[in-house]
Design a protein around this motif. Structure first.
Motif, PDB file in Angstrom:
ATOM      1  N   PHE A 299       0.831  -1.203   0.000  1.00  0.00           N
ATOM      2  CA  PHE A 299       0.000   0.000   0.000  1.00  0.00           C
ATOM      3  C   PHE A 299       0.869   1.258   0.000  1.00  0.00           C
ATOM      4  CE2 PHE A 299      -1.724   3.446   2.588  1.00  0.00           C
ATOM      5  CZ  PHE A 299      -2.799   3.826   1.784  1.00  0.00           C
ATOM      6  N   TYR A 300       1.890   1.278   0.819  1.00  0.00           N
ATOM      7  CA  TYR A 300       2.748   2.473   0.927  1.00  0.00           C
ATOM      8  C   TYR A 300       3.383   2.815  -0.422  1.00  0.00           C
ATOM      9  CZ  TYR A 300       6.681   5.432   2.205  1.00  0.00           C
ATOM     10  OH  TYR A 300       7.581   6.465   2.265  1.00  0.00           O
ATOM     11  N   PHE A 301       3.938   1.803  -1.089  1.00  0.00           N
ATOM     12  CA  PHE A 301       4.594   2.070  -2.367  1.00  0.00           C
ATOM     13  C   PHE A 301       3.597   2.480  -3.443  1.00  0.00           C
ATOM     14  CE2 PHE A 301       7.843  -1.052  -0.620  1.00  0.00           C
ATOM     15  CZ  PHE A 301       8.758  -0.061  -0.303  1.00  0.00           C
ATOM     16  N   GLU A 302       2.404   1.889  -3.423  1.00  0.00           N
ATOM     17  CA  GLU A 302       1.394   2.270  -4.412  1.00  0.00           C
ATOM     18  C   GLU A 302       0.838   3.660  -4.125  1.00  0.00           C
ATOM     19  OE1 GLU A 302       0.599   0.374  -7.303  1.00  0.00           O
ATOM     20  OE2 GLU A 302       2.512  -0.298  -6.466  1.00  0.00           O
ATOM     21  N   ALA A 303       0.744   4.026  -2.867  1.00  0.00           N
ATOM     22  CA  ALA A 303       0.239   5.356  -2.512  1.00  0.00           C
ATOM     23  C   ALA A 303       1.223   6.455  -2.896  1.00  0.00           C
ATOM     24  CB  ALA A 303      -0.061   5.417  -1.018  1.00  0.00           C
ATOM     25  N   GLN A 304       2.520   6.113  -3.048  1.00  0.00           N
ATOM     26  CA  GLN A 304       3.515   7.113  -3.437  1.00  0.00           C
ATOM     27  C   GLN A 304       3.354   7.560  -4.886  1.00  0.00           C
ATOM     28  OE1 GLN A 304       5.639   8.404  -0.986  1.00  0.00           O
ATOM     29  NE2 GLN A 304       4.158   7.133   0.124  1.00  0.00           N
ATOM     30  N   GLY A 305       2.797   6.661  -5.701  1.00  0.00           N
ATOM     31  CA  GLY A 305       2.607   6.999  -7.106  1.00  0.00           C
ATOM     32  C   GLY A 305       3.900   6.925  -7.891  1.00  0.00           C
ATOM     33  N   ASN A 306       3.837   7.415  -9.116  1.00  0.00           N
ATOM     34  CA  ASN A 306       4.978   7.399 -10.036  1.00  0.00           C
ATOM     35  C   ASN A 306       5.438   8.831 -10.260  1.00  0.00           C
ATOM     36  OD1 ASN A 306       6.665   7.334 -12.345  1.00  0.00           O
ATOM     37  ND2 ASN A 306       5.671   5.469 -13.085  1.00  0.00           N
ATOM     38  N   LYS A 324      -5.724  -0.585 -11.868  1.00  0.00           N
ATOM     39  CA  LYS A 324      -6.568  -0.913 -10.721  1.00  0.00           C
ATOM     40  C   LYS A 324      -8.029  -0.566 -11.023  1.00  0.00           C
ATOM     41  CE  LYS A 324      -2.899  -0.138  -7.344  1.00  0.00           C
ATOM     42  NZ  LYS A 324      -1.852   0.177  -8.325  1.00  0.00           N
ATOM     43  N   GLU A 325      -8.935  -1.354 -10.450  1.00  0.00           N
ATOM     44  CA  GLU A 325     -10.350  -1.055 -10.520  1.00  0.00           C
ATOM     45  C   GLU A 325     -10.657   0.108  -9.571  1.00  0.00           C
ATOM     46  OE1 GLU A 325     -13.337  -2.821 -12.095  1.00  0.00           O
ATOM     47  OE2 GLU A 325     -11.608  -2.937 -13.437  1.00  0.00           O
ATOM     48  N   MET A 326     -11.307   1.150 -10.102  1.00  0.00           N
ATOM     49  CA  MET A 326     -11.609   2.309  -9.259  1.00  0.00           C
ATOM     50  C   MET A 326     -12.528   1.939  -8.094  1.00  0.00           C
ATOM     51  SD  MET A 326      -9.901   4.910 -10.188  1.00  0.00           S
ATOM     52  CE  MET A 326     -10.775   6.189  -9.308  1.00  0.00           C
ATOM     53  N   ARG A 327     -13.362   0.907  -8.286  1.00  0.00           N
ATOM     54  CA  ARG A 327     -14.279   0.530  -7.207  1.00  0.00           C
ATOM     55  C   ARG A 327     -13.539  -0.085  -6.026  1.00  0.00           C
ATOM     56  NH1 ARG A 327     -16.288  -4.980  -8.875  1.00  0.00           N
ATOM     57  NH2 ARG A 327     -14.939  -5.571 -10.606  1.00  0.00           N
ATOM     58  N   PHE A 328     -12.333  -0.580  -6.225  1.00  0.00           N
ATOM     59  CA  PHE A 328     -11.525  -1.123  -5.129  1.00  0.00           C
ATOM     60  C   PHE A 328     -10.452  -0.135  -4.690  1.00  0.00           C
ATOM     61  CE2 PHE A 328     -12.530  -5.271  -7.446  1.00  0.00           C
ATOM     62  CZ  PHE A 328     -13.703  -5.452  -6.735  1.00  0.00           C
ATOM     63  N   GLY A 329      -9.959   0.670  -5.628  1.00  0.00           N
ATOM     64  CA  GLY A 329      -8.959   1.663  -5.301  1.00  0.00           C
ATOM     65  C   GLY A 329      -7.636   1.050  -4.869  1.00  0.00           C
ATOM     66  N   ILE A 330      -6.752   1.896  -4.395  1.00  0.00           N
ATOM     67  CA  ILE A 330      -5.436   1.424  -3.949  1.00  0.00           C
ATOM     68  C   ILE A 330      -5.543   0.562  -2.686  1.00  0.00           C
ATOM     69  CG2 ILE A 330      -3.196   2.180  -3.039  1.00  0.00           C
ATOM     70  CD1 ILE A 330      -3.281   4.472  -5.029  1.00  0.00           C
ATOM     71  N   PRO A 331      -6.360   0.933  -1.677  1.00  0.00           N
ATOM     72  CA  PRO A 331      -6.447   0.067  -0.483  1.00  0.00           C
ATOM     73  C   PRO A 331      -6.929  -1.347  -0.800  1.00  0.00           C
ATOM     74  CG  PRO A 331      -7.320   2.243   0.005  1.00  0.00           C
ATOM     75  CD  PRO A 331      -7.092   2.213  -1.473  1.00  0.00           C
ATOM     76  N   GLY A 332      -8.051  -1.476  -1.518  1.00  0.00           N
ATOM     77  CA  GLY A 332      -8.591  -2.805  -1.818  1.00  0.00           C
ATOM     78  C   GLY A 332      -7.713  -3.608  -2.751  1.00  0.00           C
ATOM     79  N   SER A 333      -7.034  -2.925  -3.670  1.00  0.00           N
ATOM     80  CA  SER A 333      -6.151  -3.627  -4.605  1.00  0.00           C
ATOM     81  C   SER A 333      -4.861  -4.066  -3.932  1.00  0.00           C
ATOM     82  CB  SER A 333      -5.833  -2.713  -5.802  1.00  0.00           C
ATOM     83  OG  SER A 333      -7.007  -2.317  -6.476  1.00  0.00           O
ATOM     84  N   SER A 334      -4.311  -3.215  -3.066  1.00  0.00           N
ATOM     85  CA  SER A 334      -3.056  -3.552  -2.377  1.00  0.00           C
ATOM     86  C   SER A 334      -3.255  -4.730  -1.431  1.00  0.00           C
ATOM     87  CB  SER A 334      -2.541  -2.335  -1.605  1.00  0.00           C
ATOM     88  OG  SER A 334      -2.269  -1.255  -2.467  1.00  0.00           O
ATOM     89  N   LEU A 335      -4.355  -4.711  -0.676  1.00  0.00           N
ATOM     90  CA  LEU A 335      -4.599  -5.807   0.261  1.00  0.00           C
ATOM     91  C   LEU A 335      -4.837  -7.109  -0.497  1.00  0.00           C
ATOM     92  CD1 LEU A 335      -4.923  -6.733   3.153  1.00  0.00           C
ATOM     93  CD2 LEU A 335      -7.342  -6.085   3.046  1.00  0.00           C
TER      94      LEU A 335
END
Length: 563
Positions: A299-306, A324-335
């Motif tokens: 999650f931390y690395f994905e939240a940093q972005g590019n 990533k699916e917007m309905r899951f977002g970064i939290p749901g996709s990372s987990l």
């Protein structure tokens, strides 16, 4: 966003802890053979109907039964794929699967890997999906659990040559555990909108005027067992990112819980079987600590972005939403990414190839640890118990004592089996990756040059040899070269580990149980949990660090330096 992820992670771990322990206790009769009185008559009739004589086997007989059963299942699945064009339940009239793809898929599903080099909705008939792939999801999962039961019995029994009966274990796990859970979960998935039908594909006119085809099929039934059995794969090519496979946030949470449910429960079954619940909790806590740290790292690395996209004017505060699916977002996709790679599942709800360099490295590393952070059904527990034996051996060397675990003296033969289990998969991963990046057929599959292309190949072999099944997906792997090489890695990654695990179980069962003394190392406290985690990390770090440095680490440094 960080707060929402932490709440999601906390909810997930709370639910897992609450539901896994009672299931672990409920599985205890399957290990001990002391089924409830109300089931004994049915169980006897079931065994007779299947032609099973519930006679004890030694480890060699048990291993031979596993290998023969898996080989026969592979032959049947291969034939089904090659003949599907002339078989029923094929409304789309899909032809025979190509020989090399059928070989790879056969090994994949029999080995509980479910690596897929094909698009399910355009390749496999309904009959192949149901009678071939879904059936193997049950049988390969039951095989892994049966092997875990055999190792548990090895620790629990004294001066015995018996590890139980594989055929009875296989049948009971399938009928009393997997089938009821999968039936209930499939119905819940249907209530959430997951497809379950035998209809032909539906063609309609889209708003833009062009025709579009919607694939149909018996999805929910396969979705349930692919998660519960940590098989992975997908009915559709988009896997759990597809709205017909994973339509809601609730279905997303339930899929993640289903993946960890049986691996988590088996820890408590282990504690019950050896007569000390604390032993099961120690294994569970070690797995949980490793998982929570890895999930947060993704999650931390994905939240940093590019930073390169931010330099082009993109909103860097949104993190990396690519793939990533917007309905899951970064939290749901990372987990989900952490769950599916910590367990040997391989189902995905996001494109791992689109993760950041380090965000993609963590799922890869979770697989490279040997799929022991909960891991696959059965395989996660027996893998972690192998590391537990390694941990007490290291502790024994440090203090100059003969190592013991649960009263069983760890001797030379045991450590040879432990070494085989730990070294098989790194050999397969690193040798397969090396061959693929120096031979022309391997290089032909690379769509991305440089460090990312290397990461795609390394991820593929990490996934195959550790029986995970997920992919970076930028690698064109549905070729004779990759189908053959990955198929070999999957088969050996499964059965070249199972055989020494059963040999270790046989050795332990034959030993006396030594009484605990003041000099015995407690294997249920914080010190042992720390030593166990350290052993897992040490092996993973030392084995794969050079290859990770060539792939995701180099890519990360290049991106953050502006190149």
């Amino acid at each position: 966003m960080t707060t929402s992820f932490l709440w999601l992670l906390a909810l997930f771990m709370l639910l897992l802890t609450v539901v896994s322990r009672p299931l672990g206790v409920a599985m205890m009769p399957l290990v001990s053979g002391a089924l409830p009185q109300r089931l004994k008559g049915f169980d006897g009739a079931l065994l007779r109907l299947a032609g099973v004589r519930d006679q004890d086997m030694n480890w060699r007989q048990y291993a031979m039964a596993v290998l023969v059963f898996s080989l026969l299942g592979a032959l049947a699945l291969y034939a089904l794929q090659r003949l599907q064009g002339v078989l029923p339940f094929n409304p789309q009239q899909l032809g025979a699967v190509a020989a090399d793809s059928a070989f790879n898929t056969t090994i994949s599903f029999v080995a509980n890997t479910n690596w897929q080099g094909y698009a399910g909705e355009t390749t496999m008939s309904y009959l192949t999906q149901m009678l071939g792939l879904a059936l193997q999801n049950f049988l390969s999962a039951a095989t892994g659990i049966a092997v875990a039961f055999a190792l548990i019995r090895g620790f629990a029994r004294r001066e015995s040559q018996s590890l139980g009966n594989f055929w009875a274990d296989l049948l009971r796990v399938s009928v009393y555990l997997l089938l009821p859970l999968a039936t209930v979960l499939a119905l819940v998935f249907v209530s959430q909108g997951v497809l379950q039908n035998l209809s032909g594909y539906v063609t309609y006119s889209a708003l833009a005027g062009h025709e579009q085809t919607l694939a149909m099929g018996p999805v929910a039934s396969q979705e349930a067992i692919k998660m519960l059995g940590t098989n992975g794969g997908g009915f559709f090519n988009a896997n759990s990112a597809h709205p017909f496979e994973n339509p809601t946030e609730l279905s997303n949470l339930l899929q993640m819980l289903a993946i960890f449910l049986i691996p988590g429960a088996l820890c408590h079954t282990f504690g019950q079987a050896v007569g000390d619940k604390r032993q099961g909790w120690a294994i569970y806590l070690a797995m949980s600590l490793l998982f929570v740290a890895a999930a947060y790292a993704i999650f931390y690395f994905e939240a940093q972005g590019n930073p390169l996209l931010s330099a082009l004017g993109a909103d860097g505060t949104m993190g990396n939403l690519e793939g990533k699916e917007m309905r899951f977002g970064i939290p749901g996709s990372s987990l989900f990414a952490a769950v599916t790679t910590a367990a040997s599942c391989g189902a995905v709800n996001a494109m791992h190839d689109s993760f950041t360099a380090l965000g993609g490295m963590v799922p890869m590393w979770l697989m490279q640890l040997g799929e022991v952070v909960f891991g696959g059904v059965g395989s996660g527990l027996y893998g972690m118990l192998v590391f537990a034996v390694l941990a007490v051996f290291i502790a024994g060397l440090m203090v100059g004592r003969t190592p013991e675990y649960l009263g069983k003296k760890i001797e030379a033969f045991d450590m040879k089996m432990v070494a085989l289990v730990i070294l098989v998969t790194p050999f397969l991963v690193l040798s397969g990756t090396a061959l693929s990046v120096v031979l022309a057929p391997g290089l032909a599959g690379l769509a991305n040059p440089g460090a990312h292309g290397f990461s795609e190949v390394l991820y593929a072999f990490s996934s195959a040899a550790n029986n995970n099944g997920s992919a970076f997906a930028g690698l064109s792997a549905n070729t004779p070269f990759y189908n053959a090489l990955l198929g070999i890695a999957m088969w050996l990654g499964r059965f070249a580990v199972i055989v020494p695990v059963l040999a270790l179980a046989g050795s332990l069962a034959a030993k006396k149980t030594l009484p605990q003394t003041a000099g015995s190392m407690p294997t249920h406290g914080g010190l042992f949990i720390g030593l166990l985690i350290g052993s897992v990390l040490l092996v993973g770090a030392l084995t794969y660090l050079p290859s990770l440095a060539l792939g995701p680490v180099v890519e990360h440094l290049a991106i953050w330096s502006g190149r």
